[in-house]
Structures are given as structure tokens and as C-alpha cells.
Enzyme design. Sequence first.
Site, PDB file in Angstrom:
ATOM      1  N   SER A  62      63.578  51.093  38.222  1.00 41.85           N
ATOM      2  CA  SER A  62      64.989  50.841  38.521  1.00 41.85           C
ATOM      3  C   SER A  62      65.351  51.180  39.959  1.00 41.85           C
ATOM      4  O   SER A  62      66.117  50.456  40.605  1.00 41.85           O
ATOM      5  CB  SER A  62      65.875  51.630  37.555  1.00 41.85           C
ATOM      6  OG  SER A  62      65.668  51.199  36.229  1.00 41.85           O
ATOM      7  N   HIS A 123      58.189  58.217  39.264  1.00 46.52           N
ATOM      8  CA  HIS A 123      58.821  59.386  39.875  1.00 46.52           C
ATOM      9  C   HIS A 123      57.840  60.208  40.700  1.00 46.52           C
ATOM     10  O   HIS A 123      58.270  61.025  41.524  1.00 46.52           O
ATOM     11  CB  HIS A 123      59.422  60.286  38.794  1.00 46.52           C
ATOM     12  CG  HIS A 123      60.574  59.671  38.069  1.00 46.52           C
ATOM     13  ND1 HIS A 123      61.883  59.825  38.475  1.00 46.52           N
ATOM     14  CD2 HIS A 123      60.622  58.877  36.975  1.00 46.52           C
ATOM     15  CE1 HIS A 123      62.688  59.159  37.654  1.00 46.52           C
ATOM     16  NE2 HIS A 123      61.939  58.576  36.744  1.00 46.52           N
ATOM     17  N   ARG A 153      56.833  58.901  29.114  1.00 41.85           N
ATOM     18  CA  ARG A 153      57.918  57.921  29.165  1.00 41.85           C
ATOM     19  C   ARG A 153      57.503  56.731  30.030  1.00 41.85           C
ATOM     20  O   ARG A 153      57.647  55.590  29.638  1.00 41.85           O
ATOM     21  CB  ARG A 153      59.183  58.584  29.717  1.00 41.85           C
ATOM     22  CG  ARG A 153      60.428  57.705  29.720  1.00 41.85           C
ATOM     23  CD  ARG A 153      61.579  58.495  30.318  1.00 41.85           C
ATOM     24  NE  ARG A 153      62.793  57.723  30.435  1.00 41.85           N
ATOM     25  CZ  ARG A 153      63.800  57.744  29.571  1.00 41.85           C
ATOM     26  NH1 ARG A 153      63.707  58.491  28.485  1.00 41.85           N
ATOM     27  NH2 ARG A 153      64.882  57.023  29.780  1.00 41.85           N
ATOM     28  N   ASP A 154      56.987  57.028  31.208  1.00 43.39           N
ATOM     29  CA  ASP A 154      56.390  55.992  32.047  1.00 43.39           C
ATOM     30  C   ASP A 154      54.890  55.889  31.794  1.00 43.39           C
ATOM     31  O   ASP A 154      54.184  55.147  32.483  1.00 43.39           O
ATOM     32  CB  ASP A 154      56.649  56.298  33.529  1.00 43.39           C
ATOM     33  CG  ASP A 154      58.137  56.295  33.851  1.00 43.39           C
ATOM     34  OD1 ASP A 154      58.839  55.398  33.350  1.00 43.39           O
ATOM     35  OD2 ASP A 154      58.589  57.185  34.585  1.00 43.39           O
ATOM     36  N   LYS A 335      72.632  54.427  34.833  1.00 41.35           N
ATOM     37  CA  LYS A 335      72.277  53.501  35.910  1.00 41.35           C
ATOM     38  C   LYS A 335      73.292  53.485  37.050  1.00 41.35           C
ATOM     39  O   LYS A 335      73.167  52.667  37.964  1.00 41.35           O
ATOM     40  CB  LYS A 335      72.101  52.085  35.345  1.00 41.35           C
ATOM     41  CG  LYS A 335      71.012  51.973  34.289  1.00 41.35           C
ATOM     42  CD  LYS A 335      69.622  52.338  34.827  1.00 41.35           C
ATOM     43  CE  LYS A 335      68.560  52.275  33.756  1.00 41.35           C
ATOM     44  NZ  LYS A 335      67.212  52.612  34.283  1.00 41.35           N
ATOM     45  N   ASP A 443      65.823  44.151  37.018  1.00 44.60           N
ATOM     46  CA  ASP A 443      65.131  44.921  38.054  1.00 44.60           C
ATOM     47  C   ASP A 443      63.658  45.139  37.751  1.00 44.60           C
ATOM     48  O   ASP A 443      62.866  45.413  38.648  1.00 44.60           O
ATOM     49  CB  ASP A 443      65.833  46.265  38.274  1.00 44.60           C
ATOM     50  CG  ASP A 443      66.035  47.034  36.975  1.00 44.60           C
ATOM     51  OD1 ASP A 443      65.796  46.476  35.884  1.00 44.60           O
ATOM     52  OD2 ASP A 443      66.450  48.211  37.044  1.00 44.60           O
ATOM     53  N   HIS A 444      63.272  45.036  36.483  1.00 45.00           N
ATOM     54  CA  HIS A 444      61.879  45.203  36.056  1.00 45.00           C
ATOM     55  C   HIS A 444      61.820  44.908  34.570  1.00 45.00           C
ATOM     56  O   HIS A 444      62.849  44.753  33.907  1.00 45.00           O
ATOM     57  CB  HIS A 444      61.367  46.623  36.335  1.00 45.00           C
ATOM     58  CG  HIS A 444      62.200  47.694  35.686  1.00 45.00           C
ATOM     59  ND1 HIS A 444      62.117  47.997  34.346  1.00 45.00           N
ATOM     60  CD2 HIS A 444      63.155  48.514  36.184  1.00 45.00           C
ATOM     61  CE1 HIS A 444      62.979  48.954  34.054  1.00 45.00           C
ATOM     62  NE2 HIS A 444      63.632  49.282  35.154  1.00 45.00           N
ATOM     63  N   HIS A 462      57.582  50.873  31.737  1.00 46.15           N
ATOM     64  CA  HIS A 462      57.939  49.571  32.286  1.00 46.15           C
ATOM     65  C   HIS A 462      56.728  48.642  32.233  1.00 46.15           C
ATOM     66  O   HIS A 462      55.622  49.065  31.903  1.00 46.15           O
ATOM     67  CB  HIS A 462      58.416  49.727  33.734  1.00 46.15           C
ATOM     68  CG  HIS A 462      59.639  50.572  33.872  1.00 46.15           C
ATOM     69  ND1 HIS A 462      60.039  51.130  35.063  1.00 46.15           N
ATOM     70  CD2 HIS A 462      60.563  50.966  32.955  1.00 46.15           C
ATOM     71  CE1 HIS A 462      61.151  51.822  34.890  1.00 46.15           C
ATOM     72  NE2 HIS A 462      61.482  51.747  33.608  1.00 46.15           N
TER      73      HIS A 462
END
Length: 513
Positions: A62, A123, A153-154, A335, A443-444, A462
Amino acid sequence: MKALPVLLIILDGFGCRDERANNAIAQANKPNWDRLWKHHPHTLIHASESEVGLPKGQMGNSEVGHLNIGAGRVVYQEFTRIDRAIESGYFYTNPALLNAVHLARDNGKTLHVLGLLSDGGVHSHELHFHALLDLAAREGLSKVCLHVFLDGRDTPPKSAELYLRRLTDKIAQAGVGHVASMIGRYFAMDRDRRWQRVKSAYDLLTQGAAEFSAGSAQAGLEAAYARGETDEFVKATAIVPADGRPVTMEDGDSVIFLNFRSDRARQLSRPFIEPDFSEFERERTPRLATYCTLTGYSDDFDVSVAFPPERIKNGLGEYVANLGLRQLRIAETEKYPHVTFFFNGGEEVSFPGEDRILVSSPDVATYDLKPEMSAFEVTEKLLAAIGSKQYDLIVCNYANPDMVGHTGNLEAAIKAIETVDTCLGRVVEAQLARGGEVLITADHGNAELMLDAETGQAHTAHTMNLVPVIFVGRRHASLAETGALEDVSPTLLRMMGLPQPPEMSGESLLAFE
């Protein structure tokens, strides 16, 4: 200057993937989206890797997405800048990093290294931990404590063992450092003012206070899994050798925070650097020799920054403001920084003529518990703004596909998509009725892939899939076959009838017939 009013809708985490299996977007009942896609010009564009300034193989996110969209050019991300600095050797001579290392070494103090330990690349990146250990070893610093935040999470929900093992191997190879604590990012990297979560991380870092302890990071992780926790939600765990005590931060110690993305690093930083911090009671406030952040987290922070932000001149927001036009940014809490700070190229303050509306995100543990989030409230505010006829440019973000996609809950993600579809129909109709035009993009990717076929685990990260662009207006037009996020702002300017500033390297996707 007069301009045709335009509305940019960013569907966060809304990627394109043909297969229906484990695809919340494909499985959702979304009549408005289907109608818009069928009857209006559309295309697919890139939102990851080098097309948005990221390394090869790196998915978009994002922050990166909104930076590129708002800048109208490829913005080389801090991730890429830092990797290049490691390759060139500059990382090991960086003044801010060396200062933190030398202050600890020369005064017999400890360097505390904080950050998200994974290869998610959103991150942080584990290789930056490894490089910092090499730097400490080169400079003769022996006391290095690593405080790791677990991802899930990612990255897959139970993948931390791999990163901990690789970190342990690097510690052995470098001959310096040890893991002193670990905690899930749910606590350490909150960005929604859930201060009790942040307090648990702060207390762990400053005084070794933890609900759990273990003799090694691997043992602590195994115990967390046995409690039913996944990486993101691992509770504060002090890593304490059998003959030792928990690590605490002492006066004169140095800190380096290795997250390169700012939005989830700000809250944890504040109690370390704000003398009058009052969001929770601090039992200990060590007087640190330096608090060094890898990148700039906030203009308000009086800290040392290893890689300060590079100025983005004449992004869409600044350019429109300089023309004397009115603009609005609107999103819910999750966001809001993206449609403001990141969209404006890392500028904290709003431009002249720029209004902002923040709608609070719901206070729930995870968003699969409320997949609607605050989309309906955002929509009501947006409809009022459209009806006011004040704005030449409106930028709106719907967070649902991304935030619910991160939970890995397919059923909830489908509900999230259906919620956004309902909102989409209303706002597009209102903007057309006003005599304006709409550009819809993302955005993704995220919600289009909810299960990792290789591991069988929920897919919470993502994706690198292409993202959609739809032009909705009364003029006949066509869109280019492909492009990238840098092309969104030039496209909006074409819609508004405005020239493109020379700083924007993107190209309009739109051609009017």
C-alpha cells in the site's frame, strides 16, 4: 483554472487473477463491478517489482502503491535504496548507523536492534538484520541485542522458524548478537492507537517484562504455536538463558529500528522519543544515547535517520494545489496515511486547497469479524463531498479487500468485496450525475488469492498480480493495453484537461476518441 471534476477510487488489495479457486474477488457477487468492467474502457497494469521501484520478485504494497500513484513516476523505494547501499558498501559507512554502533562500543553499552524479521519486504527485510550484524562485527561491537517482531501477515502465518534459524546462523557466522525478545507484529506494529498492544511491546523491550519466557527463540516460538498463536499474534516472550535474566534497556544504550516502512513503526517509537508521552504509563524510560531509524518515520520525530526521504517534486497533490484547484482525500483509519502522507510523497502537511476526511476503522481484533469495516461510512461522507461540488479532484481508498484479505478468511473476504461493490455503484452514479468522471484502480493484489496451494496455509500476503483500471465517463475513450501505477496520475490529468508536469515520467493510459 477550470478542470473537469474527477474521482479516483483505489480498491486496496484488489488484484486480478483468472482462477476462481480461493479467489474472493471472483467468487463475490459484484454486479456493479461486473457492469463497469463490461461496459467501460478497462485495462490491467503492473503494481510490483521494478515497475514500482522494488527489487525483482518483490510484491507491491500500500505504501509503495500510493507513492507511485501520487508521484506519477516510479519511486525507488527505501527497500531498493537500502539493498543498493549494502551492495555498494555505503550501508557499512552510513553515518547514522555508525554513530549508533560507536556510541555503544565506545561506552561499553548495548546496541538494541528492533524490527520485523521476515523476507516479506513490505515493512522490513531479514537481510538488513544480517547486514547490521556484519556492521557491528566490523566495528568491534560485542553487545548487540536483537528484538524481533514476527510477521505471519506478509508471509505465511507460521513461517517464523525459517527466519529465526537463518538469523541464528548469521549470528554464529558474524560472531556477534543474540535474540533477546520476540513478539508478534499485532502488538509491536499497531497503527490504530491500540496502545495496550504497543505497551506490551514497549515493556518487553525496556524491562524484559513478558507473559512468557524461553531459553531460545526457537523454543519460544514452539511454545507460542502450542498455545495456538500464529506468528503475527505471538505474545511477548523474553529470551532468557538458563543462567541469565531478561534483557533490559539501560541509560546510554543505543537503538536502531530496522523497519523501513514508517506507518507501523511510528507508535512504538513515540514512547522512546517523546518526553511528555502520555498514551500509557511508562514504568521505565531509559535515557538512550541515540534512537536511530532506518528511514524517516515522521517529520515530528527528533531522531537520527539512516536513509532520509528523497523529495518528490510536483506529485499530483502538489501540482493540483499549485494550480489553485480543490482536492479531497478520504479513507478510513487503516488507509488514511496512504491517501495523505504516502500519496503526497511523504509530506506530512496537506497542500493548500486539500481537505481530508478520516473515518474511524472499527475496533475489532481482526477484520474478518467485521468485513464491512467502515466502507459504508466512508461512502456516506464521499457522497456528501461529491454533492457539495467543491472538489476538482477526490481520492478515496476502500480498505476492505486488503485488510480482510490479510486475515486469510475467504468467506469474510468475499463479504468485503461485496460491500465495496455496493459502495462503488453508489459513488460512481453520484459522480456521473455531478458531471464528473471516475477512474478506478488498485494499489496491489491480495484478496484474489486466499490460500497458498504449496503450503496449504491461508494466503495472507499481497500478490504480484496485475491490478485493474476502469475509466467511467460520458466521453468515448480507450485505455492502453498495459502500464503501471506511475501512469495513474497522468491519466487523471488527461481526464481533467490539465497538462502533465515534466517531473512525471508516467504516461496517460487514456486516449479520447
